[in-house]
Design a protein around this motif. Structure first.
Motif, PDB file in Angstrom:
ATOM      1  N   ASP A 166       0.733  -1.227   0.111  1.00  0.00           N
ATOM      2  CA  ASP A 166       0.063   0.030   0.135  1.00  0.00           C
ATOM      3  C   ASP A 166       0.862   1.369  -0.275  1.00  0.00           C
ATOM      4  OD1 ASP A 166      -2.230   1.472  -0.084  1.00  0.00           O
ATOM      5  OD2 ASP A 166      -2.414   1.453   2.283  1.00  0.00           O
ATOM      6  N   HIS A 167       1.649   1.402  -0.893  1.00  0.00           N
ATOM      7  CA  HIS A 167       2.514   2.714  -1.212  1.00  0.00           C
ATOM      8  C   HIS A 167       1.588   3.657  -1.882  1.00  0.00           C
ATOM      9  CE1 HIS A 167       6.138   0.541   0.016  1.00  0.00           C
ATOM     10  NE2 HIS A 167       5.844  -0.466  -0.887  1.00  0.00           N
ATOM     11  N   CYS A 168       1.644   5.019  -1.732  1.00  0.00           N
ATOM     12  CA  CYS A 168       1.055   5.820  -2.451  1.00  0.00           C
ATOM     13  C   CYS A 168       1.232   5.703  -4.212  1.00  0.00           C
ATOM     14  CB  CYS A 168       1.644   7.220  -2.141  1.00  0.00           C
ATOM     15  SG  CYS A 168       0.852   8.693  -3.108  1.00  0.00           S
ATOM     16  N   PRO A 169       0.245   5.180  -4.796  1.00  0.00           N
ATOM     17  CA  PRO A 169       0.337   5.087  -6.281  1.00  0.00           C
ATOM     18  C   PRO A 169       1.052   6.222  -7.177  1.00  0.00           C
ATOM     19  CG  PRO A 169      -1.533   4.361  -5.523  1.00  0.00           C
ATOM     20  CD  PRO A 169      -1.092   5.131  -4.334  1.00  0.00           C
ATOM     21  N   PRO A 170       0.675   7.525  -7.019  1.00  0.00           N
ATOM     22  CA  PRO A 170       1.292   8.544  -7.923  1.00  0.00           C
ATOM     23  C   PRO A 170       3.054   8.764  -7.518  1.00  0.00           C
ATOM     24  CG  PRO A 170      -0.680   9.359  -6.949  1.00  0.00           C
ATOM     25  CD  PRO A 170      -0.526   8.245  -6.383  1.00  0.00           C
ATOM     26  N   MET A 171       3.143   8.331  -6.061  1.00  0.00           N
ATOM     27  CA  MET A 171       4.617   8.430  -5.681  1.00  0.00           C
ATOM     28  C   MET A 171       5.416   7.233  -6.543  1.00  0.00           C
ATOM     29  SD  MET A 171       4.707   9.846  -1.693  1.00  0.00           S
ATOM     30  CE  MET A 171       6.415   9.547  -1.741  1.00  0.00           C
ATOM     31  N   VAL A 172       4.793   6.011  -6.310  1.00  0.00           N
ATOM     32  CA  VAL A 172       5.444   5.057  -7.041  1.00  0.00           C
ATOM     33  C   VAL A 172       5.688   5.227  -8.494  1.00  0.00           C
ATOM     34  CG1 VAL A 172       5.307   2.494  -7.648  1.00  0.00           C
ATOM     35  CG2 VAL A 172       4.516   3.362  -5.363  1.00  0.00           C
ATOM     36  N   ALA A 173       4.749   5.794  -8.918  1.00  0.00           N
ATOM     37  CA  ALA A 173       4.814   6.147 -10.454  1.00  0.00           C
ATOM     38  C   ALA A 173       5.697   7.183 -10.842  1.00  0.00           C
ATOM     39  CB  ALA A 173       3.429   6.680 -11.176  1.00  0.00           C
ATOM     40  N   GLU A 174       5.879   8.049  -9.884  1.00  0.00           N
ATOM     41  CA  GLU A 174       7.089   8.978 -10.190  1.00  0.00           C
ATOM     42  C   GLU A 174       8.586   8.392  -9.821  1.00  0.00           C
ATOM     43  OE1 GLU A 174       8.868  12.471 -11.236  1.00  0.00           O
ATOM     44  OE2 GLU A 174       6.581  12.150 -11.234  1.00  0.00           O
ATOM     45  N   LEU A 175       8.512   7.638  -9.011  1.00  0.00           N
ATOM     46  CA  LEU A 175       9.843   6.742  -8.834  1.00  0.00           C
ATOM     47  C   LEU A 175      10.426   5.911  -9.842  1.00  0.00           C
ATOM     48  CD1 LEU A 175      12.058   5.649  -6.782  1.00  0.00           C
ATOM     49  CD2 LEU A 175      10.496   3.885  -5.979  1.00  0.00           C
ATOM     50  N   LEU A 176       9.102   5.459 -10.589  1.00  0.00           N
ATOM     51  CA  LEU A 176       9.532   4.223 -11.796  1.00  0.00           C
ATOM     52  C   LEU A 176      10.053   5.368 -12.908  1.00  0.00           C
ATOM     53  CD1 LEU A 176       6.660   2.098 -11.748  1.00  0.00           C
ATOM     54  CD2 LEU A 176       8.857   1.797 -10.873  1.00  0.00           C
ATOM     55  N   LEU A 177       9.332   6.557 -13.103  1.00  0.00           N
ATOM     56  CA  LEU A 177       9.716   7.479 -14.128  1.00  0.00           C
ATOM     57  C   LEU A 177      11.211   8.099 -13.858  1.00  0.00           C
ATOM     58  CD1 LEU A 177       6.483   9.446 -15.077  1.00  0.00           C
ATOM     59  CD2 LEU A 177       7.848   7.916 -16.306  1.00  0.00           C
ATOM     60  N   THR A 178      11.495   8.261 -12.665  1.00  0.00           N
ATOM     61  CA  THR A 178      12.803   8.736 -12.401  1.00  0.00           C
ATOM     62  C   THR A 178      13.836   7.988 -12.603  1.00  0.00           C
ATOM     63  OG1 THR A 178      11.778  10.207 -10.293  1.00  0.00           O
ATOM     64  CG2 THR A 178      14.182   9.539 -10.416  1.00  0.00           C
ATOM     65  N   VAL A 179      13.669   6.641 -12.391  1.00  0.00           N
ATOM     66  CA  VAL A 179      14.557   5.656 -12.808  1.00  0.00           C
ATOM     67  C   VAL A 179      14.680   5.430 -14.244  1.00  0.00           C
ATOM     68  CG1 VAL A 179      15.068   3.097 -12.659  1.00  0.00           C
ATOM     69  CG2 VAL A 179      14.242   4.308 -10.653  1.00  0.00           C
ATOM     70  N   ILE A 180      13.344   5.558 -15.192  1.00  0.00           N
ATOM     71  CA  ILE A 180      13.463   5.517 -16.607  1.00  0.00           C
ATOM     72  C   ILE A 180      14.271   6.813 -17.034  1.00  0.00           C
ATOM     73  CG2 ILE A 180      12.080   5.982 -18.565  1.00  0.00           C
ATOM     74  CD1 ILE A 180       9.886   4.097 -17.204  1.00  0.00           C
ATOM     75  N   ARG A 181      14.003   8.034 -16.485  1.00  0.00           N
ATOM     76  CA  ARG A 181      15.034   9.022 -16.887  1.00  0.00           C
ATOM     77  C   ARG A 181      16.698   8.727 -16.578  1.00  0.00           C
ATOM     78  NH1 ARG A 181      10.456  12.279 -15.169  1.00  0.00           N
ATOM     79  NH2 ARG A 181      11.102  12.088 -12.857  1.00  0.00           N
ATOM     80  N   GLY A 182      16.782   8.128 -15.377  1.00  0.00           N
ATOM     81  CA  GLY A 182      18.211   7.643 -15.204  1.00  0.00           C
ATOM     82  C   GLY A 182      18.739   6.844 -16.373  1.00  0.00           C
ATOM     83  N   LEU A 183      18.054   5.653 -16.468  1.00  0.00           N
ATOM     84  CA  LEU A 183      18.280   4.699 -17.421  1.00  0.00           C
ATOM     85  C   LEU A 183      18.419   5.265 -18.963  1.00  0.00           C
ATOM     86  CD1 LEU A 183      16.449   1.750 -16.348  1.00  0.00           C
ATOM     87  CD2 LEU A 183      18.903   2.211 -16.126  1.00  0.00           C
ATOM     88  N   LEU A 184      17.449   6.559 -19.196  1.00  0.00           N
ATOM     89  CA  LEU A 184      17.631   6.766 -20.468  1.00  0.00           C
ATOM     90  C   LEU A 184      19.007   7.903 -20.645  1.00  0.00           C
ATOM     91  CD1 LEU A 184      16.693   8.603 -22.961  1.00  0.00           C
ATOM     92  CD2 LEU A 184      15.628  10.344 -21.482  1.00  0.00           C
ATOM     93  N   THR A 185      19.554   8.388 -19.546  1.00  0.00           N
ATOM     94  CA  THR A 185      20.873   8.888 -19.423  1.00  0.00           C
ATOM     95  C   THR A 185      22.008   8.025 -19.710  1.00  0.00           C
ATOM     96  OG1 THR A 185      20.307  10.784 -18.138  1.00  0.00           O
ATOM     97  CG2 THR A 185      22.636  10.275 -18.160  1.00  0.00           C
ATOM     98  N   THR A 186      21.892   6.715 -18.938  1.00  0.00           N
ATOM     99  CA  THR A 186      22.823   5.829 -19.370  1.00  0.00           C
ATOM    100  C   THR A 186      22.930   5.099 -20.804  1.00  0.00           C
ATOM    101  OG1 THR A 186      22.676   5.038 -16.974  1.00  0.00           O
ATOM    102  CG2 THR A 186      23.375   3.292 -18.664  1.00  0.00           C
ATOM    103  N   ALA A 187      21.687   4.907 -21.257  1.00  0.00           N
ATOM    104  CA  ALA A 187      21.683   4.765 -22.988  1.00  0.00           C
ATOM    105  C   ALA A 187      22.128   5.715 -23.637  1.00  0.00           C
ATOM    106  CB  ALA A 187      20.009   4.412 -23.180  1.00  0.00           C
ATOM    107  N   GLU A 188      22.074   6.790 -23.296  1.00  0.00           N
ATOM    108  CA  GLU A 188      22.594   8.081 -24.078  1.00  0.00           C
ATOM    109  C   GLU A 188      24.157   7.754 -24.083  1.00  0.00           C
ATOM    110  OE1 GLU A 188      19.096  11.342 -23.921  1.00  0.00           O
ATOM    111  OE2 GLU A 188      20.737  11.256 -22.353  1.00  0.00           O
ATOM    112  N   ARG A 189      24.640   7.560 -23.062  1.00  0.00           N
ATOM    113  CA  ARG A 189      26.120   7.640 -22.709  1.00  0.00           C
ATOM    114  C   ARG A 189      26.647   6.504 -23.328  1.00  0.00           C
ATOM    115  NH1 ARG A 189      26.365   9.002 -16.015  1.00  0.00           N
ATOM    116  NH2 ARG A 189      26.158  11.346 -16.484  1.00  0.00           N
ATOM    117  N   THR A 190      25.892   5.358 -23.464  1.00  0.00           N
ATOM    118  CA  THR A 190      26.407   4.150 -24.126  1.00  0.00           C
ATOM    119  C   THR A 190      26.434   4.357 -25.716  1.00  0.00           C
ATOM    120  OG1 THR A 190      25.631   2.723 -22.542  1.00  0.00           O
ATOM    121  CG2 THR A 190      25.950   1.767 -24.733  1.00  0.00           C
ATOM    122  N   ALA A 191      25.507   4.984 -26.033  1.00  0.00           N
ATOM    123  CA  ALA A 191      25.434   5.233 -27.395  1.00  0.00           C
ATOM    124  C   ALA A 191      26.331   6.462 -28.102  1.00  0.00           C
ATOM    125  CB  ALA A 191      23.852   6.162 -27.906  1.00  0.00           C
ATOM    126  N   ASP A 192      26.684   7.399 -27.068  1.00  0.00           N
ATOM    127  CA  ASP A 192      27.744   8.136 -27.282  1.00  0.00           C
ATOM    128  C   ASP A 192      29.247   7.802 -27.454  1.00  0.00           C
ATOM    129  OD1 ASP A 192      26.169  10.456 -27.484  1.00  0.00           O
ATOM    130  OD2 ASP A 192      26.391  11.048 -25.331  1.00  0.00           O
TER     131      ASP A 192
END
Length: 222
Positions: A146-172
């Protein structure tokens, strides 16, 4: 029909070229000229498909929204366990980021330039809403804590943004290696012997294991 197919293929080439240029130069430093030059197209011909840099960026963002919607629909089938859908969607989306320059460029544009997306095409807002709904369904149907659903969604999006940066660095790094490929073949050897970019799946597994813990048993912050 053949003319329409040529126009479609040209549009696809333009979008891929734009994504590659946005990825290297960023939105502010990208021009239609640089996109046209990348695929040996005149600026006038490019204007026939996209009248401005903004329209190119918006087309990529709109495409990313359709990518998200299609991926969500592929996992969220009737009878599917909501918790498994939640994990499958985020793992699938971040795996797609590793291989799809258009998706990476679009998500970066959406993160850094939210003004580019029209009101009906806010991919980040749509992702947040969909993830929030999946968390609520997982809590109702799958025993998700029973975590706050919007907070969990924001956490997941924060991790997605971090993995986006990792993917960009790999591509670079790959681009840098390939750009020096004439140096005695060394760059090609390095690229061939380098490990493949790591999937985000172990990170997601760790995160979902932590999220699945009973909140009552989690120590309070000091």
């Amino acid at each position: 029909m053949a003319k329409q197919e040529r126009a479609r293929r040209t549009r696809e080439k333009v979008l891929t070229a734009a994504a590659e240029v946005f990825a290297v130069r960023g939105y502010a430093s990208t021009t239609l000229n640089t996109v046209a030059e990348r695929i040996a197209m005149t600026k006038g011909a490019l204007y026939g498909h996209f009248p401005s840099k903004r329209s190119l960026a918006r087309a990529l963002i709109d495409e990313s929204r359709h990518t998200w919607t299609s991926l969500h629909a592929a996992y969220d089938v009737p009878g599917a366990d909501a918790a498994e859908v939640l994990q499958g969607v985020v793992v699938g989306f971040t795996d797609r980021l590793r291989s799809d320059v258009r998706l990476r460029a679009a998500l970066r544009l959406a993160v850094d330039h939210p003004d580019l997306a029209p009101a009906h095409c806010d991919v980040l807002a749509e992702m947040h809403d969909a993830l929030t709904d999946l968390v609520r369904r997982a809590q109702r149907d799958s025993g998700f804590p029973d975590h706050c659903p919007p907070m969990v969604a924001e956490l997941l999006l924060t991790v997605i943004r971090g993995l986006l940066t990792t993917a960009e660095r790999t591509a670079d790094n790959t681009t840098t290696d390939n750009s020096t490929a004439d140096c005695g073949g060394l760059a090609n050897t390095v690229a061939a012997n380098s490990p493949a970019p790591r999937s985000g799946e172990p990170l997601w597994r760790l995160l979902f294991t932590a999220l699945s813990a009973d909140p009552a048993s989690t120590p309070a912050l000091p």
